[in-house]
Design an enzyme around this catalytic site. Structure first.
Site: not given
Ligand code: DGJ
Length: 867
Positions: A607, A677
């Site tokens: 991430d 997301d």
């Molecule tokens: C951002 C990501 O896009 C989410 O899927 C998740 O993993 C969060 N970070 C976790 O902090």
């Protein structure tokens, strides 16, 4: 003329011998004069241009070439010649009129220049040594006063070769080379000035006069007035560069792939540029990049160094995509490029897709459709700040794409080679669908990891638990997952940090030890619990980041990207570690290594939840601060590369606070990316459609969640059209939803080879109508999967699949039908591909947030007997 040369010539003439491999001296007039350009009529052997005897100032010459300004003649010598000699002047047939200039050059360098010679003046002798010269060029200019009466004679002209050397050979007047793939070609041509030019894509007029505007990879500061591809400040402060073409090499890397390297240099500086093109013949893909190198006494400042600078004709439409967090790739814009400069860019340093993906489509000669039109898709393989400019000067459009020059001036040391990011181009003359299928083929082979392996069904805990979990809570998710048919469990953010536990997003990043309260014995027992139940285990990490609330930050406050005298600007309470600092690089690598080495971990989500806003490095010296953006990107790729190589069996998901970093620069180290997301399936239908212009669906992770509160059947169907997964608390799922998810899981396993490796046909654009539809057809055409996603109420009109084998017989079967809804009317029917494509299939959905997934199966050979 020296006497030995003359004797040899005389001998050849006496014996009546045509130049042969034994020739040592060759009359110019014996070469193929059809290759000599002339401003009027055609060049004549041993006569002046109008056909009379060669005569200059009353003196007659038996041998020589009569030409007319403006004239050019290229001769291949291959380094085998000793000398060129001639008597030159304006032929008496022009009376006292006409004025010309004779220029002799070798390999781009002027070796002799007559100055302006006028009609009636005596001939001028030329004798030029040619040792080592590969290509001799003889030119006649109009002397600066127009071409009228410019009868020009290369009298007595001959080339003395080395003993036993093969004779010289006349070459076409302009050196050209082509990049070509199955249905695409770009032609390059060397101009009279030695510069490299490009015939604009979309024109096929090889005779069109080259303009300075058509220079390929134009450089700032030496007469070029539009947006340059290269802008360098040399070590002596000179901000201009003037590149001449030296030559090119073409090598076949396989039956399908060829590498072309065109070499240029600046005659005034030890400064070289190599333009590199890797062509993929069958896929109509060209990978393009530039290598820059010099041997100046100190660094050269690269202020602009585009990866590409292709020229196109006008009447081009540009499609690009902008977005934001939870809205990535959702807003396609198509607009005609008009005079002026259109810029798509990112200045964020680490997340190229945050607001604007570094990918676009150019449609030539009007707007393209899925099935019609000439289209060129471009995608820059760079996760950092990028700039794509479309510079329309009214005559043509130059597409410049590369690292964003914004704040990125780069110090290139002597003898180091700067390699720009790769620009990926894909061409089709059959519309957007064909373009994407070819790019997907390329991507499966070269653009991502394991493009020929199907992906596991994944369950993620992020939407289900957020930061609120411990060992038992996570283990409680395993059995229902296994029962559901899930194959891989991904533990998301929140598993680490002790002094600063990661129980919310404001602490813990940087302290990558498992939280002792949640996981007293570390992660290995948790992974083992998953493996024991037949599930693979994956883990979340964000190695580039640090929270100020962390041991790491307290110990190394100078390891973060920041600027002096500025208050730290936090995003999501975090900062970016400075990857230009070797100690930070080592720390990040050790972090990754220690996480991925935990027994049982075979998957990781990488991430990246913020971008750069204060681009400064406490590590780099003050005068090298602008190197940060590029050094960071390169260090990041080195880390990703090392990770992929050291853990070849560990799958990696590219994530960046949603889809903030989706590009082919990073994707080559990953199996898949997290598009956004936003998992509301009504939004995902649009996003996945748009991503699919450039990326294969197998690379897009698509998870069923409660986002948007849509019907479970709709959510599952949308996720099945990409890499299917779930982000749900299966322990709390109502029985009916559970059944739908289980049905989708098993249906996905049945079709995932088709959606992963098959050809994608985008059938109905969800941006335009009340529904979206697409189908995937296996490479052997034996199977297809058709998806219909209803976004608004509408009639359930037949949807027409594409790409089927017209002669095959396909049986229609609805996969995982929605409970309580009538199945498709043609369930179980067998029709030919031709019938299906012509008449269409009526889906089982007609209302908003309904979906229908159909398998079209023709068995092994599609004949009815096999049914
Ligand atoms: C951002 C990501 O896009 C989410 O899927 C998740 O993993 C969060 N970070 C976790 O902090």
């Amino acid at each position: 003329m020296n006497s030995l040369f003359f004797k040899r010539m005389a001998l050849i003439v006496l014996l009546g011998t045509a130049p042969s491999i034994f020739a040592e001296s060759v009359w110019l007039s014996s070469l193929n004069l059809k290759e000599m350009t002339t401003g009027w009529s055609v060049a004549k052997a041993d006569h002046e241009i109008a056909g009379g005897p060669l005569t200059i100032h009353g003196k007659r010459f038996a041998h020589g070439v009569g030409t007319h300004a403006t004239s050019k003649f290229r001769v291949a010598l291959d380094g085998n010649a000793r000398r060129f000699t001639a008597e030159v002047g304006v032929d008496d047939s022009a009376g006292n009129q006409g004025s010309v200039e004779f220029i002799v050059s070798g390999d781009g360098k002027t070796l002799w220049d007559s100055g302006v010679l006028k009609g009636g003046e005596a001939a001028k002798s030329v004798s030029v040594y040619l040792a080592g010269v590969k290509t001799l060029v003889l030119r006649v200019t109009d002397g600066g006063d127009g071409e009228g009466n410019d009868h020009a004679d290369w009298a007595d002209a001959g080339i003395e070769m080395k003993d036993g050397a093969p004779p010289p050979v006349a070459l076409p007047p302009y050196e050209t080379f082509r990049l070509s793939t199955k249905s695409f070609a770009v032609t390059f041509q060397v101009g009279d000035d030695g510069r490299l030019y490009q015939r604009p894509i979309g024109t096929d007029d090889p005779g069109a006069k080259l303009l300075r505007d058509d220079e390929f990879y134009p450089q700032a500061g030496d007469g070029y007035i539009w947006e340059p591809a290269l802008q360098a400040v040399h070590n002596d402060g000179n901000s201009s560069t003037a590149l001449v073409y030296d030559g090119m090499t073409q090598t076949n890397e396989s039956a399908d792939i060829a590498l072309t390297r065109a070499h240029l240099h600046d005659p005034a500086y030890p400064f070289e540029v190599t333009l590199c093109f890797r062509t993929h013949h069958d896929e109509d893909v060209i990978e393009e990049w530039t290598e820059i190198r010099h041997q100046e006494p100190g660094p050269v400042m690269l202020e602009r160094m585009a990866s590409t600078s292709f020229l196109l004709t006008t009447n081009v439409y540009l499609t690009h995509f902008f977005g934001d967090w939870a809205k990535e790739m959702i807003n396609p814009i198509t607009e005609q490029i008009t005079p002026g400069t259109k810029v798509l860019d990112s200045k964020l340093g680490v997340r190229a897709d945050q607001f604007q993906n570094p990918s676009f489509i150019l449609s030539l000669n009007g707007r393209a459709t899925e099935t019609n039109g000439e289209v060129l898709a471009g995608s820059l393989a760079w996760s950092g700040s990028f700039q794509c400019e479309f510079d329309d000067n009214g005559q043509g459009i130059r597409a410049l794409c590369g690292i964003n020059p914004f704040a990125s001036a780069y110090h290139l040391k002597p003898n180091e080679t700067f390699v720009t990011p790769v620009m990926i181009w894909t061409w089709s003359d059959q519309g957007l669908g064909d373009m994407s299928r070819k790019l997907h083929d390329w991507a499966r082979d070269f653009g991502m990891r394991d493009g020929h392996q199907t992906r596991a069904v994944l369950l993620n805990n992020w939407e289900a638990t957020g930061f609120d979990f411990d060992f038992n809570r996570i283990v409680s998710l395993f059995d229902p997952a296994k029962e559901m048919g899930v194959e891989l469990f991904l533990l998301d953010d929140g598993w680490f940090g002790n002094k600063y536990p990661r129980i919310s997003d404001n602490a813990g990043l940087g302290d990558w030890q498992p939280n002792r309260q949640r996981f007293p014995k570390g992660l290995a027992p948790l992974a083992a619990e998953a493996v024991k139940r037949g599930l693979r285990f994956g883990i979340w990490m964000e190695p580039e980041m640090v929270n100020p609330n962390s041991v790491l930050f307290h110990e190394h406050p100078d390891w973060v990207i920041c600027q002096p005298r500025r208050e730290l600007e936090l995003q999501r309470h975090q900062l970016v570690l400075d990857l230009t600092r070797p100690a930070a690089q080592r720390f990040e690598w050790n972090t990754i290594k220690s996480i991925l080495a935990v027994p049982g971990i075979t998957y990781a989500k990488w991430d990246c939840n913020r971008y750069l806003t204060q681009p400064g490095s406490p590590y780099l010296p003050p005068d090298r601060q602008s190197d940060l953006w590029i050094d960071y990107g390169q260090a990041l790729y080195a880390l990703m590369d090392k990770t992929a190589r050291t853990f070849p069996d560990t799958e990696l998901m590219l994530c960046s606070g949603g889809g903030g970093r989706v590009d082919y620069g990073a994707l080559k180290y990953f199996q898949e990316f997290w598009p956004s997301d936003n998992t509301d399936p009504t939004v995902r239908v649009l996003m996945q459609w748009d991503y699919s212009y450039f990326f294969p669906s197998m690379a897009m992770a698509s998870h069923v969640t409660h986002w948007g509160n849509r019907p479970m059947h709709f959510a599952c169907s949308v996720a099945m059209s990409a890499r299917f997964g779930m982000d749900l608390d299966l322990t709390k799922l109502p029985a009916q939803d559970k059944a739908i998810c289980a049905g989708a899981t098993s249906a996905y396993k049945q079709i995932r080879d088709v959606t992963a490796f098959g050809n994608l046909y985008r059938l109905e654009d969800p941006h335009e109508g009340y529904r979206g539809a697409l189908d995937f057809v296996s490479q052997d055409h034996s199977r297809a999967v058709l998806f219909v996603f209803q976004l608004n109420d509408g009639q359930n009109m037949a949807v027409h699949p594409r790409g089927l084998d017209p002669a095959r017989h396909y049986t229609i079967h609805e996969l995982n039908p929605a409970p309580g809804r009538a199945p498709v009317p043609q369930e179980g029917q067998t029709l030919t591909g031709a019938e299906l494509m012509h008449d269409g299939v009526v889906p089982s959905c007609a209302h908003a947030v309904e979906a229908c997934v159909l398998e079209l199966d023709s068995g092994s050979n599609g004949s009815l007997e096999n049914k």
